[in-house]
Design a protein around this motif. Structure first.
Motif, PDB file in Angstrom:
ATOM      1  N   ARG A  20     -15.944 -53.099   8.816  1.00 34.63           N
ATOM      2  CA  ARG A  20     -15.228 -53.505   7.603  1.00 34.63           C
ATOM      3  C   ARG A  20     -15.662 -52.670   6.396  1.00 34.63           C
ATOM      4  O   ARG A  20     -14.828 -52.251   5.598  1.00 34.63           O
ATOM      5  CB  ARG A  20     -15.478 -54.985   7.307  1.00 34.63           C
ATOM      6  CG  ARG A  20     -14.679 -55.904   8.176  1.00 34.63           C
ATOM      7  CD  ARG A  20     -14.845 -57.357   7.727  1.00 34.63           C
ATOM      8  NE  ARG A  20     -14.582 -58.229   8.846  1.00 34.63           N
ATOM      9  CZ  ARG A  20     -15.478 -59.042   9.411  1.00 34.63           C
ATOM     10  NH1 ARG A  20     -16.698 -59.136   8.926  1.00 34.63           N
ATOM     11  NH2 ARG A  20     -15.148 -59.786  10.440  1.00 34.63           N
ATOM     12  N   ALA A  21     -16.959 -52.454   6.270  1.00 36.73           N
ATOM     13  CA  ALA A  21     -17.472 -51.700   5.124  1.00 36.73           C
ATOM     14  C   ALA A  21     -16.999 -50.255   5.145  1.00 36.73           C
ATOM     15  O   ALA A  21     -16.822 -49.637   4.098  1.00 36.73           O
ATOM     16  CB  ALA A  21     -19.000 -51.743   5.102  1.00 36.73           C
ATOM     17  N   GLY A  22     -16.785 -49.703   6.333  1.00 32.87           N
ATOM     18  CA  GLY A  22     -16.409 -48.307   6.438  1.00 32.87           C
ATOM     19  C   GLY A  22     -14.935 -48.061   6.640  1.00 32.87           C
ATOM     20  O   GLY A  22     -14.531 -46.919   6.851  1.00 32.87           O
ATOM     21  N   LYS A  23     -14.111 -49.096   6.549  1.00 30.24           N
ATOM     22  CA  LYS A  23     -12.691 -48.908   6.874  1.00 30.24           C
ATOM     23  C   LYS A  23     -11.983 -47.917   5.965  1.00 30.24           C
ATOM     24  O   LYS A  23     -11.037 -47.269   6.389  1.00 30.24           O
ATOM     25  CB  LYS A  23     -11.953 -50.246   6.884  1.00 30.24           C
ATOM     26  CG  LYS A  23     -11.757 -50.858   5.538  1.00 30.24           C
ATOM     27  CD  LYS A  23     -11.015 -52.171   5.641  1.00 30.24           C
ATOM     28  CE  LYS A  23     -10.876 -52.779   4.259  1.00 30.24           C
ATOM     29  NZ  LYS A  23     -10.179 -54.026   4.297  1.00 30.24           N
ATOM     30  N   SER A  68     -21.230 -45.335  -4.288  1.00 26.52           N
ATOM     31  CA  SER A  68     -21.392 -43.879  -4.308  1.00 26.52           C
ATOM     32  C   SER A  68     -21.097 -43.235  -2.952  1.00 26.52           C
ATOM     33  O   SER A  68     -20.941 -42.027  -2.866  1.00 26.52           O
ATOM     34  CB  SER A  68     -22.806 -43.512  -4.750  1.00 26.52           C
ATOM     35  OG  SER A  68     -23.738 -44.026  -3.827  1.00 26.52           O
ATOM     36  N   THR A  69     -21.024 -44.019  -1.888  1.00 25.06           N
ATOM     37  CA  THR A  69     -20.733 -43.481  -0.564  1.00 25.06           C
ATOM     38  C   THR A  69     -19.231 -43.305  -0.419  1.00 25.06           C
ATOM     39  O   THR A  69     -18.486 -44.264  -0.427  1.00 25.06           O
ATOM     40  CB  THR A  69     -21.263 -44.419   0.545  1.00 25.06           C
ATOM     41  OG1 THR A  69     -22.655 -44.634   0.341  1.00 25.06           O
ATOM     42  CG2 THR A  69     -21.029 -43.827   1.915  1.00 25.06           C
ATOM     43  N   LYS A  70     -18.798 -42.064  -0.299  1.00 26.33           N
ATOM     44  CA  LYS A  70     -17.372 -41.748  -0.204  1.00 26.33           C
ATOM     45  C   LYS A  70     -16.896 -41.616   1.228  1.00 26.33           C
ATOM     46  O   LYS A  70     -15.752 -41.855   1.544  1.00 26.33           O
ATOM     47  CB  LYS A  70     -17.050 -40.444  -0.946  1.00 26.33           C
ATOM     48  CG  LYS A  70     -17.440 -40.472  -2.400  1.00 26.33           C
ATOM     49  CD  LYS A  70     -16.667 -41.526  -3.152  1.00 26.33           C
ATOM     50  CE  LYS A  70     -17.059 -41.521  -4.604  1.00 26.33           C
ATOM     51  NZ  LYS A  70     -16.898 -42.794  -5.242  1.00 26.33           N
ATOM     52  N   ARG A  85     -31.358 -41.781   9.253  1.00 23.48           N
ATOM     53  CA  ARG A  85     -30.617 -42.271   8.096  1.00 23.48           C
ATOM     54  C   ARG A  85     -29.263 -41.595   7.998  1.00 23.48           C
ATOM     55  O   ARG A  85     -29.010 -40.623   8.666  1.00 23.48           O
ATOM     56  CB  ARG A  85     -31.334 -42.033   6.784  1.00 23.48           C
ATOM     57  CG  ARG A  85     -32.545 -41.311   6.844  1.00 23.48           C
ATOM     58  CD  ARG A  85     -33.212 -41.026   5.579  1.00 23.48           C
ATOM     59  NE  ARG A  85     -34.426 -40.440   6.085  1.00 23.48           N
ATOM     60  CZ  ARG A  85     -35.458 -40.158   5.417  1.00 23.48           C
ATOM     61  NH1 ARG A  85     -35.466 -40.327   4.163  1.00 23.48           N
ATOM     62  NH2 ARG A  85     -36.507 -39.671   5.965  1.00 23.48           N
ATOM     63  N   LEU A  86     -28.460 -42.139   7.124  1.00 23.65           N
ATOM     64  CA  LEU A  86     -27.149 -41.544   6.881  1.00 23.65           C
ATOM     65  C   LEU A  86     -27.340 -40.218   6.156  1.00 23.65           C
ATOM     66  O   LEU A  86     -28.205 -40.099   5.299  1.00 23.65           O
ATOM     67  CB  LEU A  86     -26.291 -42.464   6.011  1.00 23.65           C
ATOM     68  CG  LEU A  86     -25.841 -43.760   6.663  1.00 23.65           C
ATOM     69  CD1 LEU A  86     -25.151 -44.635   5.632  1.00 23.65           C
ATOM     70  CD2 LEU A  86     -24.895 -43.474   7.794  1.00 23.65           C
ATOM     71  N   GLU A  92     -21.473 -34.159  -1.867  1.00 25.27           N
ATOM     72  CA  GLU A  92     -22.435 -35.000  -2.566  1.00 25.27           C
ATOM     73  C   GLU A  92     -23.750 -34.253  -2.764  1.00 25.27           C
ATOM     74  O   GLU A  92     -24.397 -34.380  -3.782  1.00 25.27           O
ATOM     75  CB  GLU A  92     -22.665 -36.298  -1.793  1.00 25.27           C
ATOM     76  CG  GLU A  92     -21.446 -37.212  -1.811  1.00 25.27           C
ATOM     77  CD  GLU A  92     -21.575 -38.375  -0.847  1.00 25.27           C
ATOM     78  OE1 GLU A  92     -22.376 -38.289   0.108  1.00 25.27           O
ATOM     79  OE2 GLU A  92     -20.865 -39.359  -1.053  1.00 25.27           O
ATOM     80  N   LYS A  93     -24.135 -33.449  -1.760  1.00 29.05           N
ATOM     81  CA  LYS A  93     -25.359 -32.662  -1.883  1.00 29.05           C
ATOM     82  C   LYS A  93     -25.236 -31.674  -3.039  1.00 29.05           C
ATOM     83  O   LYS A  93     -26.165 -31.490  -3.822  1.00 29.05           O
ATOM     84  CB  LYS A  93     -25.648 -31.915  -0.582  1.00 29.05           C
ATOM     85  CG  LYS A  93     -26.110 -32.810   0.531  1.00 29.05           C
ATOM     86  CD  LYS A  93     -26.381 -31.992   1.782  1.00 29.05           C
ATOM     87  CE  LYS A  93     -26.792 -32.877   2.926  1.00 29.05           C
ATOM     88  NZ  LYS A  93     -27.025 -32.128   4.154  1.00 29.05           N
TER      89      LYS A  93
END
Length: 107
Positions: A20-23, A68-70, A85-86, A92-93
Protein backbone atom coordinates in the motif's frame (compact mmCIF):
# COMPACT_ATOMS: atom_id res chain seq x y z
CA UNK A 1 -7.41 -23.95 6.79
CA UNK A 2 -5.30 -23.84 9.95
CA UNK A 3 -5.14 -20.67 12.03
CA UNK A 4 -2.10 -18.51 11.37
CA UNK A 5 0.50 -17.87 14.05
CA UNK A 6 1.13 -14.38 15.44
CA UNK A 7 4.35 -14.17 13.43
CA UNK A 8 2.60 -15.15 10.19
CA UNK A 9 -0.06 -12.50 10.78
CA UNK A 10 2.63 -9.87 11.41
CA UNK A 11 4.48 -10.80 8.20
CA UNK A 12 1.29 -10.66 6.11
CA UNK A 13 0.33 -7.34 7.67
CA UNK A 14 3.77 -5.87 6.93
CA UNK A 15 3.59 -7.18 3.35
CA UNK A 16 0.21 -5.50 2.77
CA UNK A 17 1.36 -2.26 4.39
CA UNK A 18 4.49 -2.16 2.20
CA UNK A 19 2.46 -2.75 -0.96
CA UNK A 20 0.00 0.00 0.00
CA UNK A 21 2.76 2.44 0.91
CA UNK A 22 4.56 1.84 -2.37
CA UNK A 23 1.59 1.78 -4.73
CA UNK A 24 2.41 5.23 -6.16
CA UNK A 25 6.17 4.72 -6.22
CA UNK A 26 7.64 3.22 -9.41
CA UNK A 27 9.23 -0.19 -9.05
CA UNK A 28 8.14 -0.76 -5.48
CA UNK A 29 5.62 -3.56 -5.97
CA UNK A 30 8.08 -5.77 -7.85
CA UNK A 31 10.89 -5.10 -5.36
CA UNK A 32 8.68 -5.81 -2.36
CA UNK A 33 7.43 -9.08 -3.86
CA UNK A 34 10.98 -10.16 -4.75
CA UNK A 35 12.22 -9.42 -1.23
CA UNK A 36 9.41 -11.40 0.40
CA UNK A 37 9.84 -14.33 -2.01
CA UNK A 38 13.57 -14.39 -1.37
CA UNK A 39 12.98 -14.87 2.36
CA UNK A 40 9.89 -17.09 2.10
CA UNK A 41 11.99 -20.20 2.74
CA UNK A 42 13.30 -18.96 6.09
CA UNK A 43 12.59 -21.80 8.55
CA UNK A 44 9.86 -21.09 11.11
CA UNK A 45 12.25 -22.18 13.87
CA UNK A 46 14.78 -19.47 12.97
CA UNK A 47 13.12 -16.89 15.22
CA UNK A 48 16.17 -14.59 15.40
CA UNK A 49 16.34 -14.30 11.61
CA UNK A 50 12.57 -13.80 11.32
CA UNK A 51 12.56 -11.06 13.97
CA UNK A 52 15.49 -9.38 12.21
CA UNK A 53 13.63 -9.46 8.88
CA UNK A 54 10.48 -8.04 10.50
CA UNK A 55 12.41 -5.17 12.10
CA UNK A 56 14.16 -4.44 8.81
CA UNK A 57 10.85 -4.53 6.97
CA UNK A 58 9.30 -2.08 9.43
CA UNK A 59 12.20 0.35 8.97
CA UNK A 60 11.85 0.04 5.20
CA UNK A 61 8.12 0.72 5.54
CA UNK A 62 8.89 3.95 7.43
CA UNK A 63 11.32 4.93 4.67
CA UNK A 64 8.81 4.12 1.95
CA UNK A 65 6.11 6.15 3.70
CA UNK A 66 8.39 9.20 3.97
CA UNK A 67 7.27 12.07 1.76
CA UNK A 68 10.82 12.46 0.44
CA UNK A 69 10.79 8.94 -1.06
CA UNK A 70 9.77 9.29 -4.70
CA UNK A 71 10.49 5.78 -5.91
CA UNK A 72 11.97 2.52 -4.78
CA UNK A 73 15.10 1.74 -6.72
CA UNK A 74 16.15 -1.39 -4.82
CA UNK A 75 16.40 -2.99 -1.44
CA UNK A 76 20.10 -2.76 -0.67
CA UNK A 77 22.20 -5.88 -0.70
CA UNK A 78 24.91 -5.21 1.83
CA UNK A 79 27.99 -7.21 2.72
CA UNK A 80 27.58 -10.11 5.13
CA UNK A 81 26.70 -8.88 8.60
CA UNK A 82 25.85 -5.38 7.42
CA UNK A 83 22.36 -3.92 7.71
CA UNK A 84 20.60 -3.81 4.30
CA UNK A 85 18.73 -0.57 3.50
CA UNK A 86 16.85 1.17 0.77
CA UNK A 87 19.01 2.90 -1.80
CA UNK A 88 18.34 6.47 -2.82
CA UNK A 89 17.36 7.05 -6.43
CA UNK A 90 20.17 8.56 -8.58
CA UNK A 91 18.44 11.95 -8.86
CA UNK A 92 18.07 12.07 -5.07
CA UNK A 93 21.80 11.42 -4.66
CA UNK A 94 22.58 14.31 -7.00
CA UNK A 95 20.21 16.61 -5.11
CA UNK A 96 21.89 15.66 -1.85
CA UNK A 97 25.33 16.40 -3.31
CA UNK A 98 24.24 19.81 -4.57
CA UNK A 99 22.62 20.64 -1.26
CA UNK A 100 25.73 20.12 0.84
CA UNK A 101 27.41 23.39 1.79
CA UNK A 102 31.02 23.78 0.75
CA UNK A 103 31.31 20.86 -1.67
CA UNK A 104 30.41 22.83 -4.82
CA UNK A 105 28.52 19.84 -6.22
CA UNK A 106 31.67 17.91 -7.07
CA UNK A 107 32.60 14.48 -5.78
Amino acid sequence: MAARSRLQREVLSLYRQLLRAGKDKPGSEQRIREEFRRHAGTPAGDSLRLEFLLRRGRRQLEQLRAASTKRLSAFGRAAAGAEPRLRAAPEEKQALKRGRPGDGGSS
